[in-house]
Design an enzyme around this catalytic site. Structure first.
Site, PDB file in Angstrom:
ATOM      1  N   GLU A  75       0.882  -1.101  -0.189  1.00  0.00           N
ATOM      2  CA  GLU A  75      -0.280  -0.009  -0.095  1.00  0.00           C
ATOM      3  C   GLU A  75       0.854   1.330   0.151  1.00  0.00           C
ATOM      4  O   GLU A  75       2.002   1.391   0.321  1.00  0.00           O
ATOM      5  CB  GLU A  75      -0.907  -0.042   0.955  1.00  0.00           C
ATOM      6  CG  GLU A  75      -0.206   0.135   2.312  1.00  0.00           C
ATOM      7  CD  GLU A  75      -0.917   0.647   3.592  1.00  0.00           C
ATOM      8  OE1 GLU A  75      -1.515   2.032   3.297  1.00  0.00           O
ATOM      9  OE2 GLU A  75      -1.153   0.077   4.598  1.00  0.00           O
ATOM     10  N   LYS A  79      -3.661  -2.492  16.015  1.00  0.00           N
ATOM     11  CA  LYS A  79      -3.197  -1.538  16.826  1.00  0.00           C
ATOM     12  C   LYS A  79      -4.336  -1.100  17.850  1.00  0.00           C
ATOM     13  O   LYS A  79      -5.358  -0.980  17.742  1.00  0.00           O
ATOM     14  CB  LYS A  79      -2.969  -0.283  16.013  1.00  0.00           C
ATOM     15  CG  LYS A  79      -1.631   0.275  16.359  1.00  0.00           C
ATOM     16  CD  LYS A  79      -1.316   1.555  15.583  1.00  0.00           C
ATOM     17  CE  LYS A  79      -1.062   1.368  14.153  1.00  0.00           C
ATOM     18  NZ  LYS A  79      -2.145   0.989  13.292  1.00  0.00           N
TER      19      LYS A  79
HETATM   20  N1  PSU Z   1      -2.298   1.667  10.519  1.00  0.00           N
HETATM   21  C1  PSU Z   1      -0.832   2.033  10.533  1.00  0.00           C
HETATM   22  N2  PSU Z   1      -0.106   2.629   9.282  1.00  0.00           N
HETATM   23  C2  PSU Z   1      -1.063   3.165   8.449  1.00  0.00           C
HETATM   24  C3  PSU Z   1      -2.554   2.870   8.438  1.00  0.00           C
HETATM   25  C4  PSU Z   1      -3.038   2.219   9.506  1.00  0.00           C
HETATM   26  O1  PSU Z   1      -0.220   1.592  11.462  1.00  0.00           O
HETATM   27  O2  PSU Z   1      -0.601   3.795   7.492  1.00  0.00           O
HETATM   28  C5  PSU Z   1      -3.445   3.582   7.213  1.00  0.00           C
HETATM   29  C6  PSU Z   1      -3.715   2.141   6.239  1.00  0.00           C
HETATM   30  O3  PSU Z   1      -3.366   2.573   4.986  1.00  0.00           O
HETATM   31  C7  PSU Z   1      -5.075   1.819   6.518  1.00  0.00           C
HETATM   32  C8  PSU Z   1      -5.680   3.149   6.953  1.00  0.00           C
HETATM   33  O4  PSU Z   1      -5.795   1.270   5.684  1.00  0.00           O
HETATM   34  O5  PSU Z   1      -4.495   3.825   7.931  1.00  0.00           O
HETATM   35  C9  PSU Z   1      -6.896   2.991   7.813  1.00  0.00           C
HETATM   36  O6  PSU Z   1      -7.471   4.352   7.910  1.00  0.00           O
HETATM   37  P1  PSU Z   1      -8.793   4.595   8.379  1.00  0.00           P
HETATM   38  O7  PSU Z   1      -8.907   4.234   9.791  1.00  0.00           O
HETATM   39  O8  PSU Z   1      -9.119   6.037   8.060  1.00  0.00           O
HETATM   40  O9  PSU Z   1      -9.724   3.761   7.376  1.00  0.00           O
END
Ligand code: PSU
Ligand code: MN
Length: 307
Positions: free
Chosen positions: A27, A161
């Protein structure tokens, strides 16, 4: 198919798809919004190298110049990691950034969908989005989970996390029929820490078994992802209770600053990295690399089994 008109697949990936080589999707939100420059770019390139060293071809995914790009070159990685206003693209944002030709870094959800369009089945990331703490009030549930319910791409992450509600995230995945497998231990990992306090729904101890499970699931037309949780290497983990303190503070700061929606996850990651004096960032980098190794092994084995 119309979909193909939106894809721009790098020649190396085209060749790998045509000749049946193992490919690992990566990603780009983690590059543009998850880590600071220049560590983000260095990490992205090292992760690609690790994928290669473990027998697969890396395909980093982003949206550039109105195309869904599968496989990026170094200058494209540089641009994503070093340009302000790169859009954080989840599923809902895809048509908008394509239309407006805005540079976009893809989240887990968007990366999975684009990987699937290209025919790639294994995807490596750091951590997935999930059910946020307080979701019973704020409805903040990442589109990553919804995507995992429907798209046939396996996700290798370091667990969930604890900026998220780990228990609710596991419940949601169960509801949606997504197998959750922890690699090499029974405890479900919590990203920075090897243990979350939750027992993993399933455990597997080698990449071949995991590849076999993917094959069986998708042969039965059981659509959707498999979450493979890979614990961070012990030498770099940050103990759960220590992390909890920082996460708690970061969540309070986010609430006080009125941060919500797509800004929340990047804000929390940045605040936590500052609070831990970079320790969480080191852990983040180490676990992504560790995931890249496992993902490449699973991709190689999955392919071997499909021949
Ligand atoms: N967790 C991490 N690093 C990240 C992300 C999540 O430790 O960069 C990013 C990933 O791309 C994940 C996104 O898909 O955050 C999720 O965002 P949201 O909670 O807004 O859907
Ligand atoms: Mn959200």
């Amino acid at each position: 198919m119309k979909v193909q008109e939106y894809l721009k697949i790098h020649p190396e990936i085209e060749e790998a798809l045509a000749s049946g080589k193992a490919i690992v999707a990566l990603e780009s939100t983690i590059i543009a919004h998850g880590m600071p420059y220049p560590l983000n770019i260095r990490t992205a390139m090292e992760v690609e190298t690790i994928v290669r060293e473990n027998g697969a071809i890396p395909a980093t995914i982003a949206i550039l110049e109105g195309k869904l790009c599968v496989g990026l070159d170094k200058s494209q990685l540089e641009m994503l990691g070093n340009t302000k206003d790169v859009w954080k693209v989840s599923l809902r944002d895809m048509p908008y950034v394509i239309n407006k030709k805005i540079p976009g870094a893809t989240t887990v959800a968007a990366t999975m969908r684009i990987a699937s369009m290209a025919g790639i089945r294994v995807f490596v990331t750091g951590g997935i989005g999930g059910v946020h703490r307080g979701a019973e009030n704020n409805m903040d549930i990442s589109a990553d989970l919804f995507e995992m319910a429907q798209t046939d791409v396996a996700v290798i992450s370091a667990g969930v996390k604890s900026i998220l509600d780990i228990g609710l995230t596991l419940e949601y995945l169960e509801t949606e029929g997504v197998p959750v497998i922890t690699y090499g231990q029974s405890d479900f990992p919590a990203f920075y820490s090897r243990s979350s306090g939750f027992i993993s729904p399933m455990r597997m101890d080698n990449p071949e078994d995991i590849a076999e499970l993917l094959k069986v699931k998708w042969e039965m037309d059981l659509h959707g992802s498999v979450l493979i949780a890979n614990p961070i290497p012990a030498s770099l983990e940050v103990p759960f209770t220590k992390m909890e303190e920082f996460i708690h503070e970061a969540l309070l700061e986010a609430a006080n600053a009125g941060i919500s929606g797509k800004q929340l996850t990047p804000f929390l990651l940045k605040t936590i990295a500052e609070k831990t004096g970079g320790e969480s960032l080191d852990a983040n980098i180490a676990l992504v690399k560790n995931n890249a190794m496992l993902g490449a092994q699973i991709a190689s084995s999955f392919l071997n089994k499909r021949k």
